[in-house]
Write a protein that holds these residues in place. Sequence first.
Motif, PDB file in Angstrom:
ATOM      1  N   ASN A  41      42.339  46.422  25.946  1.00  0.00           N
ATOM      2  CA  ASN A  41      42.693  46.015  27.318  1.00  0.00           C
ATOM      3  C   ASN A  41      42.887  47.186  28.269  1.00  0.00           C
ATOM      4  OD1 ASN A  41      45.075  47.009  26.270  1.00  0.00           O
ATOM      5  ND2 ASN A  41      46.358  45.354  27.036  1.00  0.00           N
ATOM      6  N   ILE A  42      42.194  48.284  28.011  1.00  0.00           N
ATOM      7  CA  ILE A  42      42.258  49.410  28.941  1.00  0.00           C
ATOM      8  C   ILE A  42      40.936  49.585  29.666  1.00  0.00           C
ATOM      9  CG2 ILE A  42      42.407  51.929  29.097  1.00  0.00           C
ATOM     10  CD1 ILE A  42      45.060  50.525  28.945  1.00  0.00           C
ATOM     11  N   GLU A  43      39.844  49.589  28.942  1.00  0.00           N
ATOM     12  CA  GLU A  43      38.539  49.797  29.557  1.00  0.00           C
ATOM     13  C   GLU A  43      37.728  48.514  29.471  1.00  0.00           C
ATOM     14  OE1 GLU A  43      35.934  53.595  29.348  1.00  0.00           O
ATOM     15  OE2 GLU A  43      35.241  52.313  27.726  1.00  0.00           O
ATOM     16  N   GLY A  44      37.108  48.118  30.596  1.00  0.00           N
ATOM     17  CA  GLY A  44      36.270  46.930  30.568  1.00  0.00           C
ATOM     18  C   GLY A  44      36.309  46.152  31.871  1.00  0.00           C
ATOM     19  N   ASP A  45      35.749  44.942  31.835  1.00  0.00           N
ATOM     20  CA  ASP A  45      35.761  44.063  33.007  1.00  0.00           C
ATOM     21  C   ASP A  45      37.191  43.660  33.339  1.00  0.00           C
ATOM     22  OD1 ASP A  45      32.948  44.099  33.069  1.00  0.00           O
ATOM     23  OD2 ASP A  45      32.861  42.520  31.540  1.00  0.00           O
ATOM     24  N   SER A  46      37.502  43.596  34.617  1.00  0.00           N
ATOM     25  CA  SER A  46      38.882  43.346  35.044  1.00  0.00           C
ATOM     26  C   SER A  46      39.443  42.053  34.472  1.00  0.00           C
ATOM     27  CB  SER A  46      38.951  43.313  36.576  1.00  0.00           C
ATOM     28  OG  SER A  46      38.604  44.558  37.117  1.00  0.00           O
ATOM     29  N   LEU A  47      38.656  40.978  34.534  1.00  0.00           N
ATOM     30  CA  LEU A  47      39.137  39.702  34.013  1.00  0.00           C
ATOM     31  C   LEU A  47      39.376  39.781  32.517  1.00  0.00           C
ATOM     32  CD1 LEU A  47      39.845  36.741  34.405  1.00  0.00           C
ATOM     33  CD2 LEU A  47      37.416  36.184  34.142  1.00  0.00           C
ATOM     34  N   LEU A 107      46.592  60.954  40.323  1.00  0.00           N
ATOM     35  CA  LEU A 107      45.984  60.134  39.274  1.00  0.00           C
ATOM     36  C   LEU A 107      47.001  59.042  38.957  1.00  0.00           C
ATOM     37  CD1 LEU A 107      43.719  59.604  37.224  1.00  0.00           C
ATOM     38  CD2 LEU A 107      44.900  61.144  35.649  1.00  0.00           C
ATOM     39  N   THR A 108      46.671  57.801  39.309  1.00  0.00           N
ATOM     40  CA  THR A 108      47.692  56.755  39.323  1.00  0.00           C
ATOM     41  C   THR A 108      47.268  55.503  38.581  1.00  0.00           C
ATOM     42  OG1 THR A 108      46.860  55.811  41.401  1.00  0.00           O
ATOM     43  CG2 THR A 108      48.533  57.554  41.557  1.00  0.00           C
ATOM     44  N   ILE A 109      48.269  54.722  38.202  1.00  0.00           N
ATOM     45  CA  ILE A 109      48.096  53.371  37.667  1.00  0.00           C
ATOM     46  C   ILE A 109      48.582  52.396  38.733  1.00  0.00           C
ATOM     47  CG2 ILE A 109      48.928  51.710  35.955  1.00  0.00           C
ATOM     48  CD1 ILE A 109      49.223  53.998  33.976  1.00  0.00           C
ATOM     49  N   ASP A 110      47.764  51.383  39.017  1.00  0.00           N
ATOM     50  CA  ASP A 110      48.150  50.388  40.022  1.00  0.00           C
ATOM     51  C   ASP A 110      47.688  49.016  39.541  1.00  0.00           C
ATOM     52  OD1 ASP A 110      48.571  48.763  42.216  1.00  0.00           O
ATOM     53  OD2 ASP A 110      48.014  50.303  43.665  1.00  0.00           O
ATOM     54  N   LEU A 111      48.645  48.161  39.205  1.00  0.00           N
ATOM     55  CA  LEU A 111      48.311  46.829  38.701  1.00  0.00           C
ATOM     56  C   LEU A 111      47.617  45.986  39.766  1.00  0.00           C
ATOM     57  CD1 LEU A 111      51.598  46.059  36.762  1.00  0.00           C
ATOM     58  CD2 LEU A 111      49.414  46.792  35.818  1.00  0.00           C
ATOM     59  N   ASN A 112      47.928  46.228  41.027  1.00  0.00           N
ATOM     60  CA  ASN A 112      47.282  45.458  42.096  1.00  0.00           C
ATOM     61  C   ASN A 112      45.781  45.707  42.127  1.00  0.00           C
ATOM     62  OD1 ASN A 112      49.691  44.287  43.036  1.00  0.00           O
ATOM     63  ND2 ASN A 112      50.183  46.135  44.198  1.00  0.00           N
ATOM     64  N   ARG A 113      45.375  46.936  41.828  1.00  0.00           N
ATOM     65  CA  ARG A 113      43.939  47.231  41.789  1.00  0.00           C
ATOM     66  C   ARG A 113      43.243  46.400  40.722  1.00  0.00           C
ATOM     67  NH1 ARG A 113      45.204  53.113  42.486  1.00  0.00           N
ATOM     68  NH2 ARG A 113      45.053  53.292  40.226  1.00  0.00           N
ATOM     69  N   LEU A 114      43.885  46.287  39.569  1.00  0.00           N
ATOM     70  CA  LEU A 114      43.291  45.525  38.471  1.00  0.00           C
ATOM     71  C   LEU A 114      43.148  44.057  38.848  1.00  0.00           C
ATOM     72  CD1 LEU A 114      42.320  45.647  35.511  1.00  0.00           C
ATOM     73  CD2 LEU A 114      44.663  45.137  34.828  1.00  0.00           C
ATOM     74  N   ILE A 163      42.671  42.717  41.713  1.00  0.00           N
ATOM     75  CA  ILE A 163      41.598  42.447  42.676  1.00  0.00           C
ATOM     76  C   ILE A 163      40.243  42.943  42.176  1.00  0.00           C
ATOM     77  CG2 ILE A 163      43.189  42.478  44.618  1.00  0.00           C
ATOM     78  CD1 ILE A 163      42.212  45.279  45.310  1.00  0.00           C
ATOM     79  N   GLY A 164      40.173  43.280  40.894  1.00  0.00           N
ATOM     80  CA  GLY A 164      38.897  43.631  40.297  1.00  0.00           C
ATOM     81  C   GLY A 164      38.537  45.100  40.360  1.00  0.00           C
ATOM     82  N   GLU A 165      39.479  45.954  40.744  1.00  0.00           N
ATOM     83  CA  GLU A 165      39.222  47.386  40.762  1.00  0.00           C
ATOM     84  C   GLU A 165      39.808  48.041  39.521  1.00  0.00           C
ATOM     85  OE1 GLU A 165      40.642  49.025  44.401  1.00  0.00           O
ATOM     86  OE2 GLU A 165      39.323  47.804  45.657  1.00  0.00           O
ATOM     87  N   GLN A 166      39.704  49.360  39.466  1.00  0.00           N
ATOM     88  CA  GLN A 166      40.160  50.085  38.288  1.00  0.00           C
ATOM     89  C   GLN A 166      41.684  50.153  38.227  1.00  0.00           C
ATOM     90  OE1 GLN A 166      38.105  53.780  38.908  1.00  0.00           O
ATOM     91  NE2 GLN A 166      36.538  53.270  37.413  1.00  0.00           N
ATOM     92  N   LEU A 167      42.204  49.961  37.018  1.00  0.00           N
ATOM     93  CA  LEU A 167      43.634  50.117  36.795  1.00  0.00           C
ATOM     94  C   LEU A 167      44.058  51.555  37.058  1.00  0.00           C
ATOM     95  CD1 LEU A 167      46.364  49.048  35.678  1.00  0.00           C
ATOM     96  CD2 LEU A 167      45.535  49.692  33.403  1.00  0.00           C
ATOM     97  N   ILE A 168      43.225  52.492  36.629  1.00  0.00           N
ATOM     98  CA  ILE A 168      43.522  53.918  36.746  1.00  0.00           C
ATOM     99  C   ILE A 168      42.535  54.539  37.720  1.00  0.00           C
ATOM    100  CG2 ILE A 168      43.648  56.103  35.496  1.00  0.00           C
ATOM    101  CD1 ILE A 168      44.206  54.332  32.988  1.00  0.00           C
ATOM    102  N   LYS A 169      43.050  55.319  38.655  1.00  0.00           N
ATOM    103  CA  LYS A 169      42.170  55.898  39.675  1.00  0.00           C
ATOM    104  C   LYS A 169      42.680  57.270  40.070  1.00  0.00           C
ATOM    105  CE  LYS A 169      40.250  54.985  44.298  1.00  0.00           C
ATOM    106  NZ  LYS A 169      40.231  54.029  45.438  1.00  0.00           N
ATOM    107  N   TYR A 170      41.722  58.187  40.271  1.00  0.00           N
ATOM    108  CA  TYR A 170      42.054  59.489  40.838  1.00  0.00           C
ATOM    109  C   TYR A 170      41.629  59.490  42.295  1.00  0.00           C
ATOM    110  CZ  TYR A 170      42.132  64.438  41.900  1.00  0.00           C
ATOM    111  OH  TYR A 170      42.392  65.649  42.497  1.00  0.00           O
ATOM    112  N   ASP A 171      42.569  59.755  43.174  1.00  0.00           N
ATOM    113  CA  ASP A 171      42.310  59.766  44.607  1.00  0.00           C
ATOM    114  C   ASP A 171      42.201  61.213  45.069  1.00  0.00           C
ATOM    115  OD1 ASP A 171      42.123  59.425  47.300  1.00  0.00           O
ATOM    116  OD2 ASP A 171      44.065  58.436  47.549  1.00  0.00           O
ATOM    117  N   LYS A 172      40.951  61.690  45.202  1.00  0.00           N
ATOM    118  CA  LYS A 172      40.744  63.092  45.564  1.00  0.00           C
ATOM    119  C   LYS A 172      41.275  63.415  46.959  1.00  0.00           C
ATOM    120  CE  LYS A 172      35.928  62.283  47.032  1.00  0.00           C
ATOM    121  NZ  LYS A 172      36.152  62.499  48.466  1.00  0.00           N
ATOM    122  N   ASP A 173      41.488  62.384  47.774  1.00  0.00           N
ATOM    123  CA  ASP A 173      42.039  62.596  49.116  1.00  0.00           C
ATOM    124  C   ASP A 173      43.544  62.312  49.176  1.00  0.00           C
ATOM    125  OD1 ASP A 173      39.488  63.214  50.207  1.00  0.00           O
ATOM    126  OD2 ASP A 173      39.010  61.072  50.264  1.00  0.00           O
TER     127      ASP A 173
END
Length: 603
Positions: free
Chosen positions: A189-195, A328-335, A337-347
């Motif tokens: 349950n870490i890598e894969g389709d959001s659903l 480099l963050t974890i955000d449950l809201n992203r997951l 709405i179908g986005e990545q649970l883990i994301k690096y925001d270069k900005d």
Amino acid sequence: MAVCSYTCQVNYCCLQRHVIPKFKDLRASVSSNFKPFLTNLEHFPLIMDVPKVILKEVIFKLLDNFIDLTFEFVDQPLSPSQSNFAPVEEIGEAARVTTIQGKIPNDFPEGVYIRNGSNALFGGLKSTKSIFGKSSHIWVEGEGMLHALYFTKEKGKINKWNILYNNKYVETDTFNMEKNLKKPKFIPNIEGDSLAVLVASLLNVMRFGVLHKYLSNTNVFDHSKKLYSIAENHMPQEINIQTLETLGNWTVNGAWSQSFTAHPKKILDTGELVIMGINPLKPYLELGIISADGKQMVHKVDVKLNRCIICHEIGVTKRYNVILDFPLTIDLNRLIIGEQLIKYDKDGYARIGIMPHYGDANSIKWFEIEPCCVFHIINCFEGNDEVVVRACRARKSIIPRPDIIVDDLGLSLDALNEMSFDKDNIKTSKDLFSFSKVCEWRLNMKTGEVKMKNLTTNDHRFLMEFPMINEHFIGIKNKFGYLQLIDSEAFSNYFGGFAKFGGLAKLNFEEISKDIKEEEDLIKVEHHIFPKNTFCSGATFVPKLDGVDEDDGWIVAFTHNENTNQSQVYIIDAKKFGSEAVAIIILPSRVPYGFHGAFMSFN
């Protein structure tokens, strides 16, 4: 496909503390919805004598059968270059080592060199397919296995060594759950389709009460003469150093029941242990200090961050804790709405916090820095009005994997896998290798000024990570650091090549390199390169018991020769770093590539 070894220290499945209660509420709701059904069943004479608990077991058995029918577990294949990532079995009893090339020094301390690593149950890592989509394990999700080499001398014979090797799984709570079921049950349950990830998390909680397996595969550390195994998604497990048996979770007598950093730091003057835990919901990061005897939590505080960061390590100096708040963050809201649970925001923003050992959120002095990603700190110390932080700095994060499939120059992962490292494509991939630089921040506590400089070259031949130092210098100014060299050829052939280290580096922070001239002065670096197709993991510094200089001691490292499929342990004199190893110990069993190691002296 495995993610590179930087994620070994991250183990970012630290969702349990706050997300599980929400899933447990859902599980309770499911159970409550069954109550009318169970009540009505009692009116049927054939089953009126069946206890409700049995009926619930039947219902959850039906759920289990539904999962078996709906989810297909598939073994992830390994290419020939990945063969030493494959798991091994426990050998059962410690085996005597009989073949040693060279000689173990007479003044080498008696003790145990132990390394942790990922060693998946049931044949290897799994992927799943279902009506909800696909999900898969990544390499860092294998169960923890300890590999230990014991150094003792025969009584009365100071030159006669007895060497034993043993390995054993770390038996976490979830390890025992799955082992007793005799087949894989936790759905990746870490890598894969959001659903698929969301459904997998829900089903794991409904069946087992936890979102994810407790891995305990990243590091080992000792405190108050006890040994612990750790990964960041759970509490540490205490380990019997002689037998490698798991003795249970270390909760500091009930004071800590959440995630626990894989790299706690000891305050030299007091012997206290500084730890932290990251969480996907508030409080996002809590810091704790454990007493020198390991019996109580003497300080615990919410750092009051406004996001959940993936922070693998904390730093200490004589007076301060050093906190890395990087994007480099974890955000449950992203997951959701179908986005990545883990994301690096270069900005996004990046900052370093300097906090008195017993301070609170209001006492932290924050220093804004250029956005970057750091998984490993080399050391921190104070000098004049400055706090100095040395670390392995990345311009980009290597996780999550999709973020680096295409870089700014359009370099694809497929092209990366096929590339050979000639001078043309090295230029095109220069930005990708920027993560490997060792850098230094000088943070002025009076003026707030930040000075940053790179200390090593960006040469692809010497990509460095997994640092270590003489532990007697943690938190104070040190002269030497040691790192593992990522093998660029292995990297080009396989993305998991980040976990294949073809050599070691010794950094001298007080000498300027005479061989390399760049825009800024670079420090002196010595190299110890292993034979071709031989790679190390879990290297650590072993100080001499009567050592005088900081580099009086040895580097020890588990290695594997892929030509012969043979595993060894190298012992390298730190003062004669570029010379041949003083001893190469041939192991009786293959040791897969892994994560961090340590040496625990018996003296």
